[in-house]
Design a protein around this motif. Structure first.
Motif, PDB file in Angstrom:
ATOM      1  N   THR A 169       0.854  -1.183   0.000  1.00 13.72           N
ATOM      2  CA  THR A 169       0.000   0.000   0.000  1.00 13.72           C
ATOM      3  C   THR A 169       0.897   1.243   0.000  1.00 13.72           C
ATOM      4  O   THR A 169       2.103   1.155   0.270  1.00 13.72           O
ATOM      5  CB  THR A 169      -0.900   0.032   1.235  1.00 13.72           C
ATOM      6  OG1 THR A 169      -0.066   0.190   2.406  1.00 13.72           O
ATOM      7  CG2 THR A 169      -1.729  -1.245   1.351  1.00 13.72           C
ATOM      8  N   LYS A 171       0.917   3.561   2.210  1.00 14.09           N
ATOM      9  CA  LYS A 171       1.435   3.726   3.572  1.00 14.09           C
ATOM     10  C   LYS A 171       2.621   2.811   3.819  1.00 14.09           C
ATOM     11  O   LYS A 171       3.625   3.212   4.420  1.00 14.09           O
ATOM     12  CB  LYS A 171       0.326   3.452   4.589  1.00 14.09           C
ATOM     13  CG  LYS A 171       0.748   3.700   6.029  1.00 14.09           C
ATOM     14  CD  LYS A 171      -0.415   3.503   6.991  1.00 14.09           C
ATOM     15  CE  LYS A 171       0.013   3.769   8.435  1.00 14.09           C
ATOM     16  NZ  LYS A 171      -1.125   3.599   9.381  1.00 14.09           N
ATOM     17  N   GLN A 172       2.543   1.573   3.364  1.00 15.05           N
ATOM     18  CA  GLN A 172       3.657   0.630   3.539  1.00 15.05           C
ATOM     19  C   GLN A 172       4.880   1.067   2.736  1.00 15.05           C
ATOM     20  O   GLN A 172       6.020   0.953   3.215  1.00 15.05           O
ATOM     21  CB  GLN A 172       3.216  -0.767   3.112  1.00 15.05           C
ATOM     22  CG  GLN A 172       2.224  -1.427   4.047  1.00 15.05           C
ATOM     23  CD  GLN A 172       1.657  -2.718   3.482  1.00 15.05           C
ATOM     24  OE1 GLN A 172       1.447  -2.837   2.265  1.00 15.05           O
ATOM     25  NE2 GLN A 172       1.417  -3.690   4.344  1.00 15.05           N
ATOM     26  N   GLU A 174       5.661   4.144   1.880  1.00 19.30           N
ATOM     27  CA  GLU A 174       6.247   5.318   2.515  1.00 19.30           C
ATOM     28  C   GLU A 174       6.990   4.934   3.790  1.00 19.30           C
ATOM     29  O   GLU A 174       8.043   5.513   4.089  1.00 19.30           O
ATOM     30  CB  GLU A 174       5.168   6.363   2.790  1.00 19.30           C
ATOM     31  CG  GLU A 174       4.602   6.964   1.510  1.00 19.30           C
ATOM     32  CD  GLU A 174       3.943   8.316   1.713  1.00 19.30           C
ATOM     33  OE1 GLU A 174       3.443   8.571   2.826  1.00 19.30           O
ATOM     34  OE2 GLU A 174       3.930   9.100   0.751  1.00 19.30           O
ATOM     35  N   ASN A 175       6.473   3.968   4.536  1.00 18.96           N
ATOM     36  CA  ASN A 175       7.188   3.505   5.725  1.00 18.96           C
ATOM     37  C   ASN A 175       8.546   2.925   5.342  1.00 18.96           C
ATOM     38  O   ASN A 175       9.563   3.200   6.000  1.00 18.96           O
ATOM     39  CB  ASN A 175       6.360   2.449   6.457  1.00 18.96           C
ATOM     40  CG  ASN A 175       7.099   1.872   7.648  1.00 18.96           C
ATOM     41  OD1 ASN A 175       7.436   2.576   8.593  1.00 18.96           O
ATOM     42  ND2 ASN A 175       7.383   0.570   7.604  1.00 18.96           N
TER      43      ASN A 175
END
Length: 294
Positions: A169, A171-172, A174-175
């Protein structure tokens, strides 16, 4: 981007001189040659420049002698990470900055050892600073540990390797890049600010700036991986796609990735609007990050 290159022209000779002075004498000449090859083989020196610019955003100048050691430390960590990332067990690349990667120019074992030496050299540089007090020195070492180690860059690389052939995703993704690329950029900016004795409010603003810049750097890397050629990049074009790695372009599409980079640039600029010193160099570096062509 002329403002960025003007800033680079002013500080690059100082950075390169400090790096040459930092190269250790070794009992093994081949090890010394490999360290020199990895550390002085070109590159944009974005991380050292960010340390100088962060200090300038607080103090308005770059006169502090400790900045030279900080610049060497962050660039030594960056150089070690590239040497190890290029190894056959990792990204298996044979081209970096337009020339053979360290394990191709020498051999795999020597490249591993050169990377190991560069990592310890970074902390030696910080430990030997005598122009800041002990508390600042400890905070510098802690900042670089956080950026380079198991909570930062190394964690990001582990996540990156595990992500091959998988879908992440946003978010993943970007992490992963907050760790792999962003953590050392955070450290570079934070270390410059620590030398400047920035207060908590300024450190928080600079953290927000460097987080946005770190993500923007990776977004632009992903864009260039599909839009630039190998000669321009100085490394193999299309490498991420060939390895089926998740990227901002594969997740968002090219146009949306460009828009995302532009939003991150604006976030970075807004974060440092109220710092007391000269923030123009940080603006110029952030602008370059999203407009560069290599």
């Amino acid at each position: 981007m002329s403002n960025f290159f003007n800033y680079t022209d002013r500080l690059r000779p100082r950075i390169e001189h400090a790096l040459i002075e930092a190269i250790p004498a070794t009992a093994n000449s081949q090890l010394g040659e490999a360290i020199n090859y990895a550390l002085t083989g070109g590159g944009k020196r974005i991380r050292p420049l960010l340390a100088f610019a962060s200090y300038e955003a607080i103090q308005g100048h770059t006169d502090h002698s400790a900045l030279d050691a900080v610049a060497c430390a962050v660039e030594a960590i960056h150089a070690y990470s590239l040497v190890h990332d290029d190894l056959p067990a990792m990204d298996d690349d044979d081209l970096r900055r337009g020339r053979a990667t360290c394990h191709i120019a020498f051999d795999e074992a020597l490249a591993i050892l050169a990377g190991d030496a560069l990592q310890t050299l970074a902390f030696e540089q910080l430990a030997n600073i005598d122009s800041v007090n002990a508390d600042v020195k400890v905070r510098l070492i802690k900042a670089l540990c956080a950026g380079a180690g198991h909570q930062g860059m190394v964690l990001g690389q582990a996540i990156d390797l595990a992500a091959v052939d998988n879908t992440l995703t946003l978010k993943q993704l970007e992490n992963m890049h907050c760790c792999k690329t962003g953590a050392l950029i955070n450290a570079s900016v934070t270390m410059g600010a620590l030398v400047a004795e920035a207060d908590d409010s300024a450190l928080s603003a600079l953290w927000a700036f460097s987080t946005a810049v770190g993500l923007a750097f990776q977004v632009q890397d992903d864009i260039l991986d599909v839009t630039a050629d190998t000669q321009t990049l100085g490394k193999t074009q299309g490498a991420d796609a060939a390895k089926n790695k998740p990227t901002y372009v594969s997740l968002l599409g090219l146009d949306a990735a460009r828009q995302h980079a532009a939003r991150l640039l604006e976030e970075a600029k807004a974060a440092i609007a109220h710092l007391p010193g000269n923030t123009a160099p940080l603006h110029h570096i952030a602008q370059y990050v999203v407009e560069r062509e290599r």
